[in-house]
Design a protein around this motif. Structure first.
Motif, short mmCIF file in Angstrom:
data_model
loop_
_atom_site.label_atom_id
_atom_site.label_comp_id
_atom_site.label_asym_id
_atom_site.label_seq_id
_atom_site.Cartn_x
_atom_site.Cartn_y
_atom_site.Cartn_z
N LEU A 28 0.80 -1.23 0.00
CA LEU A 28 0.00 0.00 0.00
C LEU A 28 0.83 1.28 0.00
CD1 LEU A 28 -2.85 -1.06 2.42
CD2 LEU A 28 -2.92 -0.86 -0.07
N ARG A 29 2.04 1.24 0.47
CA ARG A 29 2.84 2.45 0.45
C ARG A 29 3.73 2.54 -0.78
NH1 ARG A 29 7.95 2.63 4.52
NH2 ARG A 29 9.18 3.35 2.80
N GLY A 30 3.72 1.51 -1.62
CA GLY A 30 4.68 1.40 -2.69
C GLY A 30 4.61 2.43 -3.79
N GLU A 33 6.25 5.70 -1.92
CA GLU A 33 7.55 5.55 -1.28
C GLU A 33 8.10 4.18 -1.63
OE1 GLU A 33 7.41 6.47 2.88
OE2 GLU A 33 5.90 8.02 2.56
N PRO A 34 9.32 3.86 -1.17
CA PRO A 34 9.87 2.53 -1.48
C PRO A 34 8.95 1.41 -1.01
CG PRO A 34 11.57 3.94 -0.61
CD PRO A 34 10.28 4.71 -0.48
N GLY A 35 8.84 0.41 -1.81
CA GLY A 35 7.94 -0.71 -1.55
C GLY A 35 7.16 -0.98 -2.81
N GLY A 36 6.06 -1.62 -2.70
CA GLY A 36 5.22 -1.88 -3.86
C GLY A 36 4.86 -3.34 -3.98
N GLY A 37 4.29 -3.66 -5.12
CA GLY A 37 3.78 -4.99 -5.35
C GLY A 37 4.84 -6.08 -5.35
N PHE A 38 6.02 -5.76 -5.89
CA PHE A 38 7.04 -6.80 -6.01
C PHE A 38 7.58 -7.20 -4.64
CE2 PHE A 38 11.28 -8.47 -6.75
CZ PHE A 38 11.01 -9.45 -7.69
N ILE A 39 8.05 -6.23 -3.86
CA ILE A 39 8.62 -6.58 -2.56
C ILE A 39 7.55 -7.06 -1.60
CG2 ILE A 39 8.58 -4.24 -1.63
CD1 ILE A 39 11.32 -6.87 -1.08
N PRO A 114 -2.22 3.08 -10.27
CA PRO A 114 -0.97 2.45 -9.86
C PRO A 114 -1.15 1.43 -8.73
CG PRO A 114 -0.62 4.79 -10.13
CD PRO A 114 -2.09 4.56 -10.25
N LEU A 115 -2.10 1.69 -7.83
CA LEU A 115 -2.36 0.73 -6.75
C LEU A 115 -2.88 -0.58 -7.31
CD1 LEU A 115 -2.59 -0.01 -3.75
CD2 LEU A 115 -4.87 1.01 -3.79
N PHE A 116 -3.78 -0.50 -8.30
CA PHE A 116 -4.31 -1.73 -8.90
C PHE A 116 -3.24 -2.47 -9.69
CE2 PHE A 116 -8.15 0.80 -8.19
CZ PHE A 116 -8.84 -0.10 -7.40
N PHE A 117 -2.33 -1.72 -10.34
CA PHE A 117 -1.22 -2.36 -11.03
C PHE A 117 -0.31 -3.06 -10.02
CE2 PHE A 117 3.10 -2.36 -12.75
CZ PHE A 117 2.89 -3.12 -13.89
N ASP A 118 0.00 -2.37 -8.91
CA ASP A 118 0.82 -2.98 -7.86
C ASP A 118 0.15 -4.21 -7.27
OD1 ASP A 118 3.04 -1.38 -7.98
OD2 ASP A 118 2.43 -0.06 -6.34
N LEU A 119 -1.16 -4.18 -7.12
CA LEU A 119 -1.89 -5.34 -6.63
C LEU A 119 -1.74 -6.52 -7.59
CD1 LEU A 119 -3.78 -6.46 -4.44
CD2 LEU A 119 -5.70 -5.62 -5.82
N GLY A 120 -1.81 -6.24 -8.88
CA GLY A 120 -1.58 -7.29 -9.87
C GLY A 120 -0.18 -7.87 -9.79
N VAL A 121 0.82 -7.00 -9.65
CA VAL A 121 2.21 -7.46 -9.52
C VAL A 121 2.35 -8.30 -8.25
CG1 VAL A 121 4.58 -6.68 -9.12
CG2 VAL A 121 3.17 -5.55 -10.85
N TYR A 122 1.73 -7.86 -7.18
CA TYR A 122 1.75 -8.58 -5.90
C TYR A 122 1.25 -10.01 -6.09
CZ TYR A 122 0.57 -9.33 -0.91
OH TYR A 122 0.46 -9.80 0.37
N MET A 123 0.10 -10.15 -6.73
CA MET A 123 -0.47 -11.49 -6.93
C MET A 123 0.39 -12.35 -7.84
SD MET A 123 -4.60 -10.94 -7.00
CE MET A 123 -4.69 -9.52 -8.06
#
Length: 140
Positions: A28-30, A33-39, A114-123
């Motif tokens: 959620l902070r990715g 700031e540093p972070g995101g779906g991958f990490i 971007p949050l939805f894209f990060d969610l996709g990367v996360y999954m």
């Protein structure tokens, strides 16, 4: 692959929810700031992997609730669909768009593509890593 150490079993049960919560924090902070779906996905996959080593593959699959292959598919779909709103509005493909939503208890929230894209990367990351880990665990 089930470990019989009392300390490892207790620590594994205690760390699973904490690591999953931390992975959601990173997700959620990715985009700001540093972070995101991958990490965030790597931390979630590490949490489920730790649970696998402590409790076994069946328990890890129960925590996951979906097959890793389904997670990969849903993640790819979510990532691609995050580009649709900008395309429909005549913007360039994958242009970030932000929407403000007011919720009764939480107040005003800003959600964006971007949050939805990060969610996709996360999954996708969780599904990919756990596909490898679960297949290796079942082979041994």
């Amino acid at each position: 692959m089930n470990q019989q150490s009392l300390i490892l079993r207790t620590t594994g049960r205690f760390l699973l929810p904490l690591l999953l919560l931390f992975s959601l924090f990173l997700l959620l902070r990715g985009h700001n700031e540093p972070g995101g779906g991958f990490i965030g996905g790597l931390v979630a996959a590490a949490a489920v992997s730790l649970h696998l080593f402590v409790m076994g593959t069946n328990a890890a699959r129960r925590v996951l609730r979906l097959t890793p292959r389904d997670l990969i598919g849903w993640g790819l779909t979510t990532g691609v669909l995050s580009a649709v709103p900008s395309t429909l509005l005549g913007e360039a493909f994958f242009t970030a768009l932000w929407f403000e939503i007011t919720l009764p208890l939480l107040g005003e929230l800003k959600l964006g593509t971007p949050l939805f894209f990060d969610l996709g990367v996360y999954m996708v990351v969780v599904g990919s890593v756990l596909t490898i880990v679960l297949n290796l665990a079942e082979e041994s």
